[in-house]
Design a protein around this motif. Structure first.
Motif, PDB file in Angstrom:
ATOM      1  N   CYS A   1     -10.402 -12.218  31.470  1.00 46.71           N
ATOM      2  CA  CYS A   1     -11.830 -12.472  31.655  1.00 46.71           C
ATOM      3  C   CYS A   1     -12.476 -12.784  30.310  1.00 46.71           C
ATOM      4  O   CYS A   1     -11.827 -12.753  29.266  1.00 46.71           O
ATOM      5  CB  CYS A   1     -12.498 -11.247  32.279  1.00 46.71           C
ATOM      6  SG  CYS A   1     -11.703 -10.651  33.799  1.00 46.71           S
TER       7      CYS A   1
ATOM      8  N   ASN B   1     -19.866 -12.733  36.631  1.00 48.08           N
ATOM      9  CA  ASN B   1     -18.616 -12.050  36.261  1.00 48.08           C
ATOM     10  C   ASN B   1     -18.414 -10.712  36.983  1.00 48.08           C
ATOM     11  O   ASN B   1     -17.570  -9.911  36.569  1.00 48.08           O
ATOM     12  CB  ASN B   1     -18.540 -11.831  34.745  1.00 48.08           C
ATOM     13  CG  ASN B   1     -18.176 -13.105  34.002  1.00 48.08           C
ATOM     14  OD1 ASN B   1     -17.214 -13.770  34.342  1.00 48.08           O
ATOM     15  ND2 ASN B   1     -18.971 -13.456  33.001  1.00 48.08           N
TER      16      ASN B   1
ATOM     17  N   ALA C   1     -14.852 -10.607  38.240  1.00 48.42           N
ATOM     18  CA  ALA C   1     -13.902 -11.334  37.394  1.00 48.42           C
ATOM     19  C   ALA C   1     -12.522 -10.676  37.272  1.00 48.42           C
ATOM     20  O   ALA C   1     -11.499 -11.372  37.369  1.00 48.42           O
ATOM     21  CB  ALA C   1     -14.506 -11.579  36.016  1.00 48.42           C
TER      22      ALA C   1
END
Length: 283
Positions: free
Chosen positions: A7, A247, A250
């Protein structure tokens, strides 16, 4: 075969209690993240060269096979534009030395104003770098995507230094209008980058930006699954970073991408099992 996935960061407030145990001291969050993913983007180093003690903490929290792709500071890439930065580069390399093989590849992200006319500067900069690391360059000037001659020139500079070209694929994000605040912010800040899937070295790196909707993100990376599987069959060792505007999912998405590649190539080494978020009990 080993595929690295990760990530843009190793800690996010919304991950606590879901992907990372909560409470968890900041000095332990990378260790926990590293049970979910085996790579991470080192974006924090863009803003300042970290203290050596901080880097030593990163090394203690990860195994030697973990990939931390650290970004050169903006002083070097954006403010000085790769010129007259020998001392800054030396200080940066000394600071990250404790990472050892974890920082196998260093990430040189160039500003959108860095144009084909600046390639001589890039070539000279790459020639002067220490051979103790590999290097990967991310460009954002449209000519490097729209003009065939500029593409060839950049590829020649990178090949001459054994450096990789890092694509930032934002096509999924810009495929349809934003539907959330995070997507609207991403639309205003992220570059509209076309998809590029040519690997120059045996260590390709991909940055993929999806949507907040999980299904759309997965649909958008289908071509990448095939491309990455092809690289693995060729003996390359790719690293793929999965982003979404918020995110929030993620880490799980990065693991899902790894699973999708393993569905085509079961011989790819599996990821470790994540640490339990809640303490284990007898009942």
């Amino acid at each position: 075969m080993r595929l690295h996935v990760g990530c843009a960061m190793w800690s996010l407030a919304s991950w606590q209690g879901r992907f990372l145990p909560h409470p968890l001291p900041p000095g332990e969050r990378l260790r926990s993240y590293a049970t979910w993913c085996n790579a991470v983007e080192g974006n924090t180093t863009f803003y300042a060269t970290p203290a050596r003690s901080t880097v030593e903490s990163w090394a203690r929290q990860t195994g030697p096979d973990f990939r931390l792709v650290v970004k050169l500071p903006r002083t070097i890439t954006h403010e000085r534009r790769l010129t007259g930065v020998d001392e800054e580069v030396r200080s940066f390399l000394e600071a990250i030395e404790p990472l050892g093989p974890r920082a196998e590849t260093l990430w040189i992200q160039l500003p959108g104003s860095f144009a084909p006319a600046d390639l001589g500067t890039l070539a000279g900069f790459l020639r002067g770098l220490s051979r103790s690391h590999r290097y990967a360059v991310e460009v954002r000037h449209r000519a490097f995507f729209d003009d065939a001659r500029s593409v060839r020139l950049l590829e020649g500079v990178l090949a001459g230094a054994g450096a990789e070209w890092v694509p930032f694929d934002t096509t999924t994000l810009f495929r349809s209008p934003p539907t959330s605040d995070a997507e609207r912010e991403a639309w205003s800040k992220k570059p509209r980058m076309p998809r590029r899937s040519v690997a120059l070295t045996d260590r390709p790196i991909v940055r993929y930006l999806g949507r907040d909707d999980t299904a759309s993100t997965i649909e958008g990376w289908r071509d990448w699954v095939g491309t990455v599987a092809g690289w693995l069959r060729e003996g390359r060792s790719p690293t793929v970073f999965v982003h979404t505007p918020d995110n929030a999912e993620a880490p799980a998405l990065a693991r899902r991408f790894h699973d999708d590649v393993r569905a085509l190539l079961p011989e790819v080494e599996p990821l470790s099992e994540p640490v339990p978020v809640e303490p284990l009990t007898l009942f």
